[in-house]
Design a protein around this motif. Structure first.
Motif, mmCIF file in Angstrom:
data_model
loop_
_atom_site.group_PDB
_atom_site.id
_atom_site.type_symbol
_atom_site.label_atom_id
_atom_site.label_comp_id
_atom_site.label_asym_id
_atom_site.label_seq_id
_atom_site.Cartn_x
_atom_site.Cartn_y
_atom_site.Cartn_z
ATOM 1 N N ASP A 193 -1.598 6.063 -2.458
ATOM 2 C CA ASP A 193 -2.981 6.382 -2.078
ATOM 3 C C ASP A 193 -4.022 5.403 -2.630
ATOM 4 O O ASP A 193 -5.164 5.758 -2.858
ATOM 5 C CB ASP A 193 -3.339 7.806 -2.527
ATOM 6 N N PHE A 194 -3.583 4.161 -2.895
ATOM 7 C CA PHE A 194 -4.460 3.085 -3.380
ATOM 8 C C PHE A 194 -5.003 3.320 -4.794
ATOM 9 O O PHE A 194 -5.911 2.606 -5.229
ATOM 10 C CB PHE A 194 -5.647 2.851 -2.435
ATOM 11 N N THR A 195 -4.453 4.318 -5.527
ATOM 12 C CA THR A 195 -5.023 4.592 -6.864
ATOM 13 C C THR A 195 -4.065 4.196 -7.980
ATOM 14 O O THR A 195 -2.842 4.184 -7.816
ATOM 15 C CB THR A 195 -5.329 6.103 -7.037
ATOM 16 N N HIS A 231 0.420 -2.208 -1.932
ATOM 17 C CA HIS A 231 -0.608 -2.534 -0.938
ATOM 18 C C HIS A 231 -1.967 -2.808 -1.580
ATOM 19 O O HIS A 231 -2.868 -3.286 -0.894
ATOM 20 C CB HIS A 231 -0.745 -1.407 0.098
ATOM 21 N N ASN A 232 -2.173 -2.442 -2.843
ATOM 22 C CA ASN A 232 -3.360 -2.938 -3.559
ATOM 23 C C ASN A 232 -3.079 -3.095 -5.040
ATOM 24 O O ASN A 232 -2.115 -2.526 -5.576
ATOM 25 C CB ASN A 232 -4.591 -2.056 -3.290
ATOM 26 N N ASP A 233 -3.927 -3.870 -5.696
ATOM 27 C CA ASP A 233 -3.723 -4.177 -7.126
ATOM 28 C C ASP A 233 -3.799 -2.939 -7.991
ATOM 29 O O ASP A 233 -3.095 -2.833 -9.005
ATOM 30 C CB ASP A 233 -4.797 -5.159 -7.608
ATOM 31 N N SER A 242 -14.211 6.072 -4.368
ATOM 32 C CA SER A 242 -14.062 5.022 -5.394
ATOM 33 C C SER A 242 -12.617 5.048 -5.900
ATOM 34 O O SER A 242 -12.362 5.097 -7.096
ATOM 35 C CB SER A 242 -15.037 5.259 -6.543
ATOM 36 N N GLU A 243 -11.693 5.038 -4.931
ATOM 37 C CA GLU A 243 -10.261 5.151 -5.249
ATOM 38 C C GLU A 243 -9.727 3.928 -5.969
ATOM 39 O O GLU A 243 -8.675 3.998 -6.623
ATOM 40 C CB GLU A 243 -9.457 5.418 -3.966
ATOM 41 N N SER A 244 -10.419 2.783 -5.834
ATOM 42 C CA SER A 244 -9.890 1.560 -6.466
ATOM 43 C C SER A 244 -11.034 0.715 -7.004
ATOM 44 O O SER A 244 -12.189 0.866 -6.587
ATOM 45 C CB SER A 244 -9.092 0.748 -5.433
ATOM 46 N N GLY A 245 -10.662 -0.204 -7.905
ATOM 47 C CA GLY A 245 -11.669 -1.116 -8.431
ATOM 48 C C GLY A 245 -12.300 -1.940 -7.316
ATOM 49 O O GLY A 245 -13.506 -2.188 -7.311
ATOM 50 N N TRP A 246 -11.462 -2.301 -6.320
ATOM 51 C CA TRP A 246 -12.006 -3.084 -5.197
ATOM 52 C C TRP A 246 -13.069 -2.272 -4.463
ATOM 53 O O TRP A 246 -14.127 -2.777 -4.123
ATOM 54 C CB TRP A 246 -10.890 -3.475 -4.222
ATOM 55 N N ARG A 247 -12.805 -1.004 -4.241
ATOM 56 C CA ARG A 247 -13.766 -0.168 -3.495
ATOM 57 C C ARG A 247 -15.078 -0.053 -4.265
ATOM 58 O O ARG A 247 -16.157 -0.136 -3.693
ATOM 59 C CB ARG A 247 -13.170 1.225 -3.288
ATOM 60 N N ALA A 248 -14.967 0.072 -5.585
ATOM 61 C CA ALA A 248 -16.175 0.149 -6.417
ATOM 62 C C ALA A 248 -16.974 -1.150 -6.289
ATOM 63 O O ALA A 248 -18.209 -1.132 -6.189
ATOM 64 C CB ALA A 248 -15.785 0.387 -7.872
ATOM 65 N N ASP A 293 -0.924 -1.808 8.482
ATOM 66 C CA ASP A 293 -0.823 -3.243 8.789
ATOM 67 C C ASP A 293 -0.181 -4.059 7.666
ATOM 68 O O ASP A 293 0.574 -4.998 7.923
ATOM 69 C CB ASP A 293 -2.210 -3.816 9.093
ATOM 70 N N ARG A 294 -0.466 -3.684 6.402
ATOM 71 C CA ARG A 294 0.130 -4.443 5.294
ATOM 72 C C ARG A 294 1.641 -4.204 5.222
ATOM 73 O O ARG A 294 2.408 -5.073 4.825
ATOM 74 C CB ARG A 294 -0.554 -4.085 3.978
ATOM 75 N N LYS A 295 2.066 -3.022 5.648
ATOM 76 C CA LYS A 295 3.513 -2.731 5.694
ATOM 77 C C LYS A 295 4.159 -3.574 6.788
ATOM 78 O O LYS A 295 5.176 -4.234 6.583
ATOM 79 C CB LYS A 295 3.738 -1.241 5.969
ATOM 80 N N ILE A 317 -2.279 -6.912 -3.482
ATOM 81 C CA ILE A 317 -3.390 -7.431 -2.671
ATOM 82 C C ILE A 317 -4.722 -6.916 -3.229
ATOM 83 O O ILE A 317 -4.770 -5.793 -3.763
ATOM 84 C CB ILE A 317 -3.233 -6.969 -1.198
ATOM 85 N N ASP A 318 -5.743 -7.633 -3.170
ATOM 86 C CA ASP A 318 -7.143 -7.420 -3.542
ATOM 87 C C ASP A 318 -7.677 -8.532 -4.436
ATOM 88 O O ASP A 318 -8.842 -8.871 -4.357
ATOM 89 C CB ASP A 318 -7.407 -6.075 -4.265
ATOM 90 N N ALA A 319 -6.857 -8.979 -5.402
ATOM 91 C CA ALA A 319 -7.306 -9.970 -6.407
ATOM 92 C C ALA A 319 -8.499 -9.426 -7.208
ATOM 93 O O ALA A 319 -9.526 -10.091 -7.375
ATOM 94 C CB ALA A 319 -7.662 -11.304 -5.760
ATOM 95 N N LEU A 334 -16.363 -1.518 8.089
ATOM 96 C CA LEU A 334 -16.115 -2.396 6.941
ATOM 97 C C LEU A 334 -14.700 -2.179 6.414
ATOM 98 O O LEU A 334 -14.283 -1.034 6.214
ATOM 99 C CB LEU A 334 -17.113 -2.097 5.801
ATOM 100 N N ASP A 335 -13.968 -3.220 6.221
ATOM 101 C CA ASP A 335 -12.670 -3.356 5.550
ATOM 102 C C ASP A 335 -11.506 -2.575 6.136
ATOM 103 O O ASP A 335 -10.367 -2.816 5.740
ATOM 104 C CB ASP A 335 -12.785 -3.153 4.028
ATOM 105 N N ARG A 336 -11.745 -1.683 7.032
ATOM 106 C CA ARG A 336 -10.657 -0.982 7.734
ATOM 107 C C ARG A 336 -11.045 -0.845 9.211
ATOM 108 O O ARG A 336 -12.225 -0.873 9.550
ATOM 109 C CB ARG A 336 -10.398 0.422 7.140
ATOM 110 N N THR A 337 -10.048 -0.658 10.080
ATOM 111 C CA THR A 337 -10.329 -0.526 11.517
ATOM 112 C C THR A 337 -9.995 0.894 11.986
ATOM 113 O O THR A 337 -9.459 1.698 11.229
ATOM 114 C CB THR A 337 -9.466 -1.523 12.321
HETATM 115 O O1 GYE Z 1 -7.224 -3.069 -0.445
HETATM 116 C C1 GYE Z 1 -8.004 -1.044 -1.547
HETATM 117 C C2 GYE Z 1 -9.006 0.017 -1.112
HETATM 118 O O2 GYE Z 1 -9.553 -0.850 2.805
HETATM 119 C C3 GYE Z 1 -8.531 -3.008 2.578
HETATM 120 O O3 GYE Z 1 -8.961 -0.012 0.334
HETATM 121 C C4 GYE Z 1 -9.233 -1.851 1.850
HETATM 122 C C5 GYE Z 1 -8.372 -1.252 0.762
HETATM 123 C C6 GYE Z 1 -8.247 -2.107 -0.516
HETATM 124 O O4 GYE Z 1 -8.694 1.247 -1.649
HETATM 125 O O5 GYE Z 1 -8.189 -1.438 -2.891
#
Ligand code: GYE
Length: 310
Positions: free
Chosen positions: A182-184, A210-212, A26-32, A158-160, A238-240, A103-106
């Protein structure tokens, strides 16, 4: 608003399926939000869910997958924390005839090892962010600092790439510092503090995060340095997530690119068709990326999104 409506799970017939979901953490609000929406989508289909939070550690995800395999789940969802190191455990799932959906990553693995990947176009997201800055600067010089996502993750890579592609050929734009947060939020603040100390706030024109969540942490650091985020230092991320819309509404951030947290809906629809009659989905199910700027009604969007599990 359409993306908010799309998050509403729909009722569906009960099923006797059991799915294992290996979530990064749960590193980010988006992940939550992704976790919240995934649980809603699974419940709406009457599917039994085994949920494993990896606390951002790949070894915990690999252990979780082995546990799901041993329990004989019908399918596995995984958001892979980094891109490499998955071949062996994905082969074990394949040997057990358990379909895996990313999901969300490759991952850097042969694509016959997973049924499909539901992700945004991560390179494109970076390009949209870079193009926004190209347009906003309109030829004026701009020294950029970059907060990268988790090292080795496909979004960080990829975002870089996408951002660098968009600013290449525009010599007025230069990335002068780039480091992972680290997305946090917490690491975004700490690393932004180090950028400000190293460069001097007056020598930084823009932040690309790379994320909000890292951007929100950086906003705090910029304020504590006595500078105006969104004005003295332009900020694109990114994320909105809701707090990004709120920051833009308050003129403390300039742009964000939307990433839907509902990756599970398309994943479960593809899985249902595959299990029902063997319909093989495309290897990539792409989700939309939409730019939001101060021209949008960010306060209204914030009010809608803040209740959606972020
Ligand atoms: O942007 C970030 C989360 O994997 C694309 O992972 C996702 C990213 C997202 O930590 O908020």
């Amino acid at each position: 608003l359409a993306s908010a409506i799309a998050l509403m799970p729909f009722a569906a017939a009960a099923s006797d399926l059991t799915i294992g979901f290996s979530q990064i953490g749960s590193e980010s609000g988006w992940r939550a939000a992704e976790t919240t929406v995934t649980k809603q989508e699974v419940a709406a289909r009457g599917i039994q869910l085994k949920f494993a939070d990896a606390q951002q550690k790949q070894e915990n995800q690999i252990s979780a997958l082995r546990s799901f395999i041993a329990q004989g789940v019908d399918a596995i969802l995984i958001a892979p924390v980094v891109a490499t190191g998955w071949d062996e455990v994905l082969e074990e799932a394949q040997d057990a005839d358990i379909p895996v959906i990313l999901l969300d990553r490759t991952v850097d693995a042969p694509d016959d090892l997973y049924l499909t990947a539901v992700t945004s176009d991560l390179v494109h997201e970076g390009s949209v962010a870079g193009q926004w800055l190209v347009d906003d600067m309109a030829g004026a010089d701009c020294r950029i600092v970059e907060l990268q996502g988790t090292t080795g993750s496909s979004p960080a890579i990829d975002r870089k790439t996408g951002f660098e592609n968009a600013i290449s050929g525009h010599d007025n734009l230069e990335i002068v510092r780039s480091q992972t947060g680290d997305f946090t939020r917490s690491q975004g603040k700490v690393v932004m503090e180090s950028f400000l100390k190293a460069e001097g706030g007056d020598n930084i024109c823009a932040l690309y995060a790379h994320n909000d969540d890292m951007a929100v942490g950086a906003i705090q650091a910029i304020k504590e340095a006595g500078l105006k985020p969104g004005t003295d230092i332009k900020i694109v991320a990114i994320d909105a997530v809701p707090d990004a819309h709120l920051a833009i509404a308050n003129s403390e951030m300039n742009a964000t690119i939307e990433l839907t947290p509902n990756m599970a809906g398309p994943a479960l629809d593809a899985l249902a068709a595959y299990l029902a009659d063997g319909t093989v989905p495309p290897k990539w199910i792409q989700t939309e990326s939409r730019l939001y700027t101060a021209a949008d009604d960010n306060q209204a969007i914030y009010e809608v999104k803040k209740g959606l599990g972020y």
